[in-house]
Scaffold this active site. Structure first.
Site, mmCIF file in Angstrom:
data_model
loop_
_atom_site.group_PDB
_atom_site.id
_atom_site.type_symbol
_atom_site.label_atom_id
_atom_site.label_comp_id
_atom_site.label_asym_id
_atom_site.label_seq_id
_atom_site.Cartn_x
_atom_site.Cartn_y
_atom_site.Cartn_z
ATOM 1 N N ARG A 7 27.967 -1.380 27.891
ATOM 2 C CA ARG A 7 27.058 -1.068 29.017
ATOM 3 C C ARG A 7 26.471 -2.055 29.805
ATOM 4 O O ARG A 7 26.105 -2.983 29.066
ATOM 5 C CB ARG A 7 26.047 0.228 28.777
ATOM 6 C CG ARG A 7 24.980 0.676 30.215
ATOM 7 C CD ARG A 7 23.800 1.194 29.202
ATOM 8 N NE ARG A 7 22.991 0.438 28.825
ATOM 9 C CZ ARG A 7 21.995 -0.382 29.181
ATOM 10 N NH1 ARG A 7 21.767 -0.527 30.278
ATOM 11 N NH2 ARG A 7 21.184 -1.114 28.198
ATOM 12 N N THR A 8 26.511 -1.987 31.155
ATOM 13 C CA THR A 8 25.618 -3.295 31.749
ATOM 14 C C THR A 8 24.750 -2.335 32.789
ATOM 15 O O THR A 8 25.022 -1.046 33.013
ATOM 16 C CB THR A 8 26.526 -4.064 32.636
ATOM 17 O OG1 THR A 8 27.373 -2.993 33.877
ATOM 18 C CG2 THR A 8 27.542 -4.739 31.863
ATOM 19 N N SER A 9 23.555 -3.082 33.218
ATOM 20 C CA SER A 9 22.626 -2.208 33.997
ATOM 21 C C SER A 9 23.084 -2.075 35.396
ATOM 22 O O SER A 9 22.596 -0.949 35.980
ATOM 23 C CB SER A 9 21.110 -3.024 33.996
ATOM 24 O OG SER A 9 20.999 -3.147 32.570
ATOM 25 N N THR A 10 23.797 -2.931 35.914
ATOM 26 C CA THR A 10 24.187 -2.869 37.466
ATOM 27 C C THR A 10 25.635 -2.992 37.458
ATOM 28 O O THR A 10 26.276 -3.562 36.785
ATOM 29 C CB THR A 10 23.367 -3.654 38.319
ATOM 30 O OG1 THR A 10 23.942 -5.069 37.673
ATOM 31 C CG2 THR A 10 22.097 -3.651 38.139
ATOM 32 N N GLN A 13 27.368 -6.440 37.330
ATOM 33 C CA GLN A 13 27.635 -7.137 36.229
ATOM 34 C C GLN A 13 29.079 -6.898 35.462
ATOM 35 O O GLN A 13 29.163 -6.611 34.353
ATOM 36 C CB GLN A 13 26.417 -6.814 35.099
ATOM 37 C CG GLN A 13 25.161 -7.384 35.393
ATOM 38 C CD GLN A 13 24.045 -6.678 34.583
ATOM 39 O OE1 GLN A 13 24.131 -5.701 34.176
ATOM 40 N NE2 GLN A 13 22.776 -7.619 34.540
#
Length: 186
Positions: A7-10, A13
Site C-alpha cells: 500500500r501507498t498513501s497516494t 507514490q
C-alpha cells in the site's frame, strides 16, 4: 501460501508501490493485494487479503506502517489473522508471528510506533500554538468565502444549494453561510 499486501498513501507514490510489489514477489508471494489509498480511508484490498488467507498461510508486508494505522488497528488485524490460523510477517522488522517471540516483538514495536506518532502530533500541536501566539499561523485559506460572489450569482439563477455546492466543489454548509451573509438580520 504466502500472500503479500502492498500500500501507498497516494497515487503519486507509484515507485514506492512498485518497490513493495517487487520485494513481495522476491519473497515468494504467490498472490499480492495492492492499493493506493490513505491509511485513514477504507482499504478494500487489505480486507480482501485478510478474507483470502486461510489456515497455514502467511500474510507478508514490507513495513508495519503499510499495514496498520495504530496499535489498536494492528491488534485487530493480528487477532483476525490468528483466529484464521494465519501468520503475519513484517519484512523490515524481521518479525514473524508464527512464533511467540515474533508476536511479543511485534506488540512491543507497535507500542513504540504509536508512542512516536503521539509524540510527533504533540510536537506539531506545540509548534502550531507557538506560531499562533506569534501571529504567524493563519490556518488554511477559506475557500468558500472566496467563491461567495459565484455562489450568489448561481443562487440568483435559481440553482439549489446542493447544485451550487457540487458545481463549486464546496460544502452545502458553506453555500448556506454565504447566502445567509447576504440577507440582513431581522
Amino acid at each position: 501460501m504466502i500472500v503479500g499486501y502492498a500500500r501507498t498513501s497516494t497515487l503519486d507514490q507509484e515507485a514506492g508501490l512498485g518497490a513493495q510489489v517487487r520485494d513481495l514477489e522476491a519473497l515468494g508471494c504467490e498472490r499480492i493485494f495492492q492499493e493506493q489509498v490513505s491509511s485513514i480511508g477504507p482499504r478494500k484490498q487489505l480486507d480482501a487479503a485478510t478474507d483470502f488467507v486461510r489456515a497455514g498461510d502467511t500474510l507478508v508486508v514490507t513495513k508495519l506502517d503499510r499495514l496498520a494505522r495504530s496499535v489498536t488497528h494492528l491488534g485487530t488485524i493480528i487477532a483476525e489473522l490468528e483466529k484464521k490460523g494465519v501468520a503475519l510477517r513484517i519484512v523490515n522488522l524481521g518479525v514473524d508471528t508464527s512464533s511467540s517471540t515474533g508476536k511479543l516483538i511485534l506488540n512491543v514495536l507497535g507500542g513504540v510506533a504509536q508512542f512516536e506518532r503521539e509524540m510527533m502530533l504533540e510536537r506539531q500541536r506545540e509548534g502550531i500554538a507557538k506560531a499562533k501566539g506569534e501571529g504567524r499561523y493563519k490556518g488554511r485559506k477559506p475557500t468558500a468565502r472566496a467563491k461567495s460572489e459565484e455562489i450568489k450569482a448561481l443562487a440568483a439563477q435559481g440553482l439549489s444549494m446542493n447544485a451550487i455546492a457540487a458545481k463549486l466543489c464546496i460544502g452545502k454548509g458553506s453555500v448556506h453561510r454565504a447566502l445567509a451573509a447576504e440577507k440582513p438580520a431581522a
